[in-house]
Design a protein around this motif. Structure first.
Motif, mmCIF file in Angstrom:
data_model
loop_
_atom_site.group_PDB
_atom_site.id
_atom_site.type_symbol
_atom_site.label_atom_id
_atom_site.label_comp_id
_atom_site.label_asym_id
_atom_site.label_seq_id
_atom_site.Cartn_x
_atom_site.Cartn_y
_atom_site.Cartn_z
ATOM 1 N N LYS A 1 -8.969 1.056 8.331
ATOM 2 C CA LYS A 1 -9.715 0.238 7.376
ATOM 3 C C LYS A 1 -8.852 -0.714 6.555
ATOM 4 O O LYS A 1 -9.387 -1.629 5.927
ATOM 5 N N LEU A 2 -7.536 -0.518 6.551
ATOM 6 C CA LEU A 2 -6.691 -1.385 5.733
ATOM 7 C C LEU A 2 -5.543 -2.000 6.527
ATOM 8 O O LEU A 2 -5.411 -3.217 6.588
ATOM 9 N N HIS B 1 -6.630 5.019 6.622
ATOM 10 C CA HIS B 1 -5.773 3.940 6.114
ATOM 11 C C HIS B 1 -5.507 2.902 7.201
ATOM 12 O O HIS B 1 -5.625 1.684 6.977
ATOM 13 N N GLY C 1 -4.391 4.367 -0.109
ATOM 14 C CA GLY C 1 -4.603 3.017 0.381
ATOM 15 C C GLY C 1 -6.057 2.617 0.504
ATOM 16 O O GLY C 1 -6.390 1.443 0.404
ATOM 17 N N THR C 2 -6.944 3.582 0.757
ATOM 18 C CA THR C 2 -8.387 3.338 0.778
ATOM 19 C C THR C 2 -9.026 4.394 -0.118
ATOM 20 O O THR C 2 -8.416 5.440 -0.398
ATOM 21 N N THR D 1 0.839 -1.191 0.000
ATOM 22 C CA THR D 1 0.000 0.000 0.000
ATOM 23 C C THR D 1 0.878 1.247 0.000
ATOM 24 O O THR D 1 2.103 1.153 -0.091
#
Length: 209
Positions: free
Chosen positions: A81-82, A78, A43-44, A38
């Motif tokens: 959620k990731l 980021h 990233g999101t 990422t």
């Protein structure tokens, strides 16, 4: 399930972070590890929207404080959620830039201190820190040449700042490596791509067991 590992690549413009992030991810996948690659800001979907706001437009578009808060907002999204979910699944996360870029770039003006930037990170991202950070170090003239070849005259809003700014950024990065040698490793990015990758993989010592 074991917690995953979080690896970040840092450095100034044109030092090869994106290339080496992919190379390290590939090397770890060949060893049978599950890897998430990422970048920051991004990233999101929401963080990528903030990236566009940050990197386009005129230099005076944002104050340095607004800029720092936008980076922190993208990072909070980021992480939540990731990055944190991937680590909880036992994956290795390789990120092109993270908190140390905010520390290096947003403190240059003197309007924000390093401790203030870390306080924002604590509030936004619950102080998530990498297990290992690599700073790719390249002589200024080589970095400028590589960045110019990459950008083809179209630098983004931050990359287009003057050479004195980028020199101060790299000085910050080098100081971080001296101050935190357990987490941060300085890597000679003037070597061949393959040699830099080998250095990075070798400096994952203590994380792969």
């Amino acid at each position: 399930m074991n917690q995953g590992r979080f690896i970040t690549l840092e450095g100034g413009e044109g030092t090869g972070k994106s290339t080496q992030a992919r190379a390290v991810a590939n090397a770890l996948e060949k060893d049978g590890l599950k890897v998430l690659l990422t970048r920051e800001p991004g990233g999101t979907p929401a963080a990528e929207t903030i990236r566009e706001l940050l990197l386009t437009g005129a230099e005076e578009k944002w104050t340095i404080r607004t800029e720092a808060l936008l980076f922190a907002a993208a990072r909070a999204e980021h992480c939540a959620k990731l990055i944190r979910p991937a680590l909880a699944r036992g994956e290795w996360v390789i990120c092109d830039r993270f908190i140390d870029s905010s520390r290096a770039y947003q403190s240059v003006s003197g309007q924000l201190s390093d401790s203030e930037i870390l306080d924002i990170h604590r509030i936004g991202s619950e102080y998530l820190m990498p297990d290992r950070t690599f700073i790719l170090d390249l002589p200024e003239e080589d970095a400028l040449r590589r960045a110019a070849a990459r950008d083809r005259g179209e630098s983004d809003r931050i990359g287009g700042r003057d050479s004195s700014y980028h020199r101060a950024v790299m000085a910050n990065f080098r100081k971080f490596a001296v101050d935190d040698p357990d987490r941060i490793r300085l890597i000679d990015a003037s070597q061949s791509v393959e040699a830099v990758t080998a250095d990075l993989v070798q400096n994952l010592d203590g994380l792969t067991a």
